[in-house]
Design an enzyme around this catalytic site. Structure first.
Site, short mmCIF file in Angstrom:
data_model
loop_
_atom_site.label_atom_id
_atom_site.label_comp_id
_atom_site.label_asym_id
_atom_site.label_seq_id
_atom_site.Cartn_x
_atom_site.Cartn_y
_atom_site.Cartn_z
NE ARG A 60 26.79 60.21 74.56
CZ ARG A 60 26.66 60.39 73.13
NH1 ARG A 60 27.21 61.44 72.56
NH2 ARG A 60 26.01 59.52 72.42
CB THR A 61 29.14 54.83 78.19
OG1 THR A 61 28.08 55.79 78.23
CG2 THR A 61 29.38 54.18 79.34
CE LYS A 88 30.41 31.80 65.96
NZ LYS A 88 31.91 31.57 66.28
NE ARG A 110 25.46 51.81 77.72
CZ ARG A 110 25.33 52.73 77.24
NH1 ARG A 110 25.19 52.97 76.14
NH2 ARG A 110 25.69 53.89 78.13
CG HIS A 138 24.33 55.30 82.56
ND1 HIS A 138 25.76 55.09 82.69
CD2 HIS A 138 24.31 55.56 81.06
CE1 HIS A 138 26.32 55.41 81.32
NE2 HIS A 138 25.48 55.75 80.67
N1 CP Z 1 25.23 58.97 77.76
C1 CP Z 1 25.50 57.77 77.32
O1 CP Z 1 25.31 56.77 77.84
O2 CP Z 1 25.86 57.79 76.05
P1 CP Z 1 26.26 56.59 75.10
O3 CP Z 1 25.12 55.77 74.83
O4 CP Z 1 26.62 56.95 73.92
O5 CP Z 1 27.22 55.81 75.85
#
Ligand code: CP
Length: 309
Positions: A60-61, A88, A110, A138
């Site tokens: 999603r993100t 590496k 992320r 998040h």
């Molecule tokens: N909600 C969320 O962060 O989903 P993903 O890990 O798929 O990005």
């Protein structure tokens, strides 16, 4: 759209003011109109290049940020650590500095280490957006979650929101608690005692071990995934037992004397924390959350790019 955010990075909800969140929501309202038009694109970021730097899995993100960037006409590059020179031995800072040398203006990152984007912000000049750092924060998930509550219930202020499940490993829970409190909601966390962090009541939330009582109390239930990938010891006897005591299902919701709104950040472990007959019901706004994520992320990127350096 003349106002500005108080920060050049989005590292966490903790560092945002209530006014920042309201500005993001108002800007997202305008972008939501844009993405519902036949031509879903505006030229707002056509001179900006954004790198999506993902050191951890995402569906999603990652897709939502990429779509938001493309809807704003930014140039986009995608980096995934699994097939990169990180394998590496290259460091995070070297990796990001190499990406920035290619005239990149903004990093969406992320990372599995809490604080990784904060570390980067002390060493680089580009705008940084935290797309999830380990068990820490998040922020865009919390923004899209609270935006979706505002859309469904008219306002966040005064609403009772229960966050149910694996709070211990959840960056979504922490960011949601900060966002909901800044917007005037009451927050409860609910889960097995082993999945509630010891410090949790110091955040000013109610704590409940009984899922029925949590559901009876709340207007909105935000049900979280059991994060088995972060659990290196056993926090409950089995998934079957977890589902029996903490799973949200139709029978349980039907036994309440009211209707509640059900949310989930995804990905769902169907049949564990949430049954399919709830996830796919009219009470669930899970796909609305995903839809709103694009508009909210467009707002965040647009506003950060507008902050005076
Ligand atoms: N909600 C969320 O962060 O989903 P993903 O890990 O798929 O990005």
């Amino acid at each position: 759209m003349g106002e500005q955010l108080s920060t050049k990075h989005l590292l966490g909800i903790k560092g945002l003011s209530t006014e920042d969140i309201q500005l993001i929501f108002e800007t997202a309202d305008e972008f939501k109109d844009v993405i519902n038009r036949p031509i879903k694109k505006v030229p707002s970021l056509r001179d900006i290049t954004i790198a999506n730097v993902f050191f951890e899995n995402s569906t999603r993100t990652k897709l939502s940020f990429e779509l938001a960037e493309k809807r704003l006409s930014a140039d986009v590059i995608n980096f995934s650590s699994s097939n990169s020179s990180v394998k590496k031995g290259e460091t995070l800072l070297d990796t990001v500095n190499n990406i920035l040398s290619m005239k990149v203006d903004m990093i969406v990152m992320r990372h599995s280490s809490p604080g990784a984007p904060h570390f980067l912000s002390r060493h680089i000049d580009a705008n940084i957006v935290n797309a999830g750092d380990g068990t820490h924060e998040h922020p865009t998930q919390a923004l899209l979650d609270t935006y979706s509550i505002r859309e469904k219930l008219g306002d966040v202020a005064g609403k009772k929101v229960a966050i149910i499940g694996d709070i211990l490993h959840s960056r979504v829970a922490i960011s949601n608690i900060f966002a909901l409190q800044k917007l005037g909601a009451e927050v409860m966390v609910c889960g097995p005692i082993t999945l509630l962090p010891k410090y949790i009541s110091s955040l000013g939330v109610k704590v409940e071990l009984d899922v029925r009582k949590a559901l009876e109390w709340c207007d909105v239930a935000n049900v979280l995934r059991i994060q088995l990938e972060r659990q290196h010891i056993k926090y409950f006897p089995s998934l079957r037992e977890y589902s029996l005591y903490y799973g949200v299902n139709k029978k349980l919701l039907d036994s309440l004397n009211k209707e509640i709104t059900v949310m989930h950040p995804g990905p769902i472990n169907r049949g564990v924390e949430l049954s399919s007959d709830v996830a796919d019901s009219e009470h669930a706004i899970i796909l609305d959350q995903v839809e709103n994520g694009v508009a909210v992320r467009m707002a965040v990127l647009y506003l950060l790019a507008s902050v005076s350096k």
